[in-house]
Design a protein around this motif. Structure first.
Motif, mmCIF file in Angstrom:
data_model
loop_
_atom_site.group_PDB
_atom_site.id
_atom_site.type_symbol
_atom_site.label_atom_id
_atom_site.label_comp_id
_atom_site.label_asym_id
_atom_site.label_seq_id
_atom_site.Cartn_x
_atom_site.Cartn_y
_atom_site.Cartn_z
ATOM 1 N N MET A 152 1.030 -0.987 -0.027
ATOM 2 C CA MET A 152 0.162 0.017 0.037
ATOM 3 C C MET A 152 0.815 1.151 -0.093
ATOM 4 O O MET A 152 0.338 2.342 -0.476
ATOM 5 C CB MET A 152 -0.854 0.251 1.206
ATOM 6 C CG MET A 152 -1.938 -1.176 1.182
ATOM 7 S SD MET A 152 -2.935 -1.173 -0.224
ATOM 8 C CE MET A 152 -2.210 -2.807 -1.098
ATOM 9 N N ASP A 225 -3.755 3.286 -1.363
ATOM 10 C CA ASP A 225 -3.820 4.371 -0.371
ATOM 11 C C ASP A 225 -4.306 5.532 -1.018
ATOM 12 O O ASP A 225 -3.532 5.956 -1.855
ATOM 13 C CB ASP A 225 -2.889 4.494 0.605
ATOM 14 C CG ASP A 225 -3.058 5.517 1.653
ATOM 15 O OD1 ASP A 225 -4.256 6.029 1.710
ATOM 16 O OD2 ASP A 225 -2.011 5.846 2.537
ATOM 17 N N HIS A 228 -1.832 8.613 -0.917
ATOM 18 C CA HIS A 228 -0.625 8.523 -1.150
ATOM 19 C C HIS A 228 -0.163 9.784 -2.065
ATOM 20 O O HIS A 228 -0.916 10.559 -2.611
ATOM 21 C CB HIS A 228 -0.749 7.494 -2.025
ATOM 22 C CG HIS A 228 0.924 7.076 -2.730
ATOM 23 N ND1 HIS A 228 1.551 7.887 -3.459
ATOM 24 C CD2 HIS A 228 1.773 5.941 -2.224
ATOM 25 C CE1 HIS A 228 3.048 7.207 -3.723
ATOM 26 N NE2 HIS A 228 2.789 6.187 -2.744
ATOM 27 N N LYS A 268 -7.210 3.922 6.851
ATOM 28 C CA LYS A 268 -6.941 2.227 6.507
ATOM 29 C C LYS A 268 -8.041 1.561 7.501
ATOM 30 O O LYS A 268 -7.762 1.480 8.729
ATOM 31 C CB LYS A 268 -5.637 1.663 6.614
ATOM 32 C CG LYS A 268 -5.470 0.638 6.119
ATOM 33 C CD LYS A 268 -3.971 0.009 5.897
ATOM 34 C CE LYS A 268 -3.660 -1.027 4.979
ATOM 35 N NZ LYS A 268 -4.588 -2.312 5.182
ATOM 36 N N TYR A 295 -9.694 1.035 2.370
ATOM 37 C CA TYR A 295 -9.602 2.358 3.026
ATOM 38 C C TYR A 295 -11.230 3.079 3.060
ATOM 39 O O TYR A 295 -11.896 2.594 2.103
ATOM 40 C CB TYR A 295 -8.794 3.346 2.409
ATOM 41 C CG TYR A 295 -7.339 2.999 2.556
ATOM 42 C CD1 TYR A 295 -6.365 3.671 3.183
ATOM 43 C CD2 TYR A 295 -6.804 1.849 1.762
ATOM 44 C CE1 TYR A 295 -5.153 3.305 3.522
ATOM 45 C CE2 TYR A 295 -5.523 1.507 1.942
ATOM 46 C CZ TYR A 295 -4.615 2.213 2.772
ATOM 47 O OH TYR A 295 -3.359 1.793 3.070
#
Length: 361
Positions: A152, A225, A228, A268, A295
């Motif tokens: 992730m 994610d 990110h 998460k 998520y």
């Protein structure tokens, strides 16, 4: 079948037999609860970076066929099942699931106590894990799992998004844009019944989308994610800039990106929602939905963003959809296109069309 091993970062070693490609794989170990739809699952780009555990005890009893693929590739890094059926029913045709995984170079293991494994994941959360076929590499692999970054941490969206704009003319006379974070074929099929489509890479600048002349925008599902840094610098910024310029919706990962773009946050989940039976309460009714996410938008972060939570998961109360107080924006955390799963919420595609036509929610 050759002996194979599933390893988890906490030191767990589970022995089984290989029915996929003869190689090793590293990934985040997650589970899905669907009774069927395994071909749709493994070709869903949202599963990029993950080793997928099927909770249903028998997998492979029907053959896989190209028309059920949700993309042109298999995106899981490995497959774990309790019992693999080597000889699928001939009623539906298609090739054995194991042969399909071998052709796509995906390791797979059968003979695992998936009940024990799923209990562990539910209690402790998703693990970094590996599938290997060489017993002499168990200790080395466990050491690597403890020190390696989670998948992730990668920009997984960059691995699954289109690299250039794709135009689809369906003769509908109403054109919308799709920001592709790893879209499923089922989403494009439903949109194609209602719109002409421009599919943009995830990092397309907002001005490129505006200049294309599209009348609305959808942000799709995708892996990894949503917060990110590479996405905050591209997709999240673009969504923020477009939010006041045209009607907008988001599916799954797209819902999270809209939440971030409007000033909210995501987190998460312990083990996520993956399967075809998640109940969602929406406008006084409960719908059964297909889901695949690890998520979710933090409802406590939405104060002052203009976003209102209007859909919640009946099981755990997590956010399943938001709408904006003033702008033509709404989202859903689940998959209204299903593929696989129930079709309870396909009406959301019609809702999006009406919003684009009228310019208001």
């Amino acid at each position: 079948m050759a002996t194979s091993y599933l390893l988890l970062e906490d030191g767990t070693v589970m022995e089984g037999e290989s029915f996929g490609y003869d190689s090793s794989a590293y990934g985040e170990v997650v589970f899905t609860t669907g009774m069927c739809g395994y071909q749709e699952d493994v070709t869903d780009p949202s599963f990029r970076g993950e080793i997928l555990v099927f909770t249903y005890p028998l997998i492979g009893n029907y053959g896989v066929r190209k028309e059920f693929e949700q993309s042109d590739d298999v995106h899981v890094r490995g497959v774990v099942v309790s019992e693999y059926c080597e000889h699928p029913s001939m009623v539906y045709g298609g090739e054995p699931f194991g042969d399909y995984l071998k052709a796509h170079k995906i390791p797979a293991i059968t003979g695992i106590d998936t009940r024990e494994l799923v209990v562990k994941i539910r209690e402790q959360g998703a693990f970094k894990g590996a599938i290997i076929n060489d017993a002499s590499k168990i200790e080395e692999t466990l050491k690597n799992l403890r020190t390696m970054d989670s998948p992730m941490c990668e920009n997984l969206v960059d691995q699954v998004s289109v690299k250039s704009t794709i135009s689809i003319d369906n003769g509908k006379g109403l054109r919308i844009g799709v920001i592709d974070c790893g879209t499923k074929r089922g989403i494009i099929d439903h949109l194609s019944q209602r719109f002409d489509i421009e599919i943009f890479p995830y990092d397309a600048p907002s001005q490129v989308i505006v200049d294309s002349g599209v009348k609305g925008i959808m942000i799709t599902n995708g892996p990894g994610d949503p917060a990110h840094p590479a996405l905050r610098d591209t997709t999240v910024r673009t969504v923020k800039e477009l939010s006041s310029l045209m009607p907008m919706t988001g599916i799954c990962f797209g819902s999270q990106l809209i939440g971030l773009a409007m000033g909210g946050s995501t987190y998460k989940m312990k083990f996520g929602h993956r399967g075809t039976n998640q109940p969602v309460k929406y406008e006084g009714k409960v719908f059964i939905t297909s889901q695949n996410h690890g998520y979710v938008v933090d409802d406590h972060s939405l104060d002052g963003t203009g976003l209102i939570v209007d859909q919640v998961n009946v099981n755990d109360g997590t956010v399943e959809g938001v709408r904006h107080r003033d702008l033509p924006i709404f989202t859903c955390q689940y998959h209204p296109e299903a593929a696989p799963g129930p079709n309870d919420t396909t009406f959301l595609f019609d809702k999006f069309k009406k919003m684009v036509q009228e310019g208001r929610l």
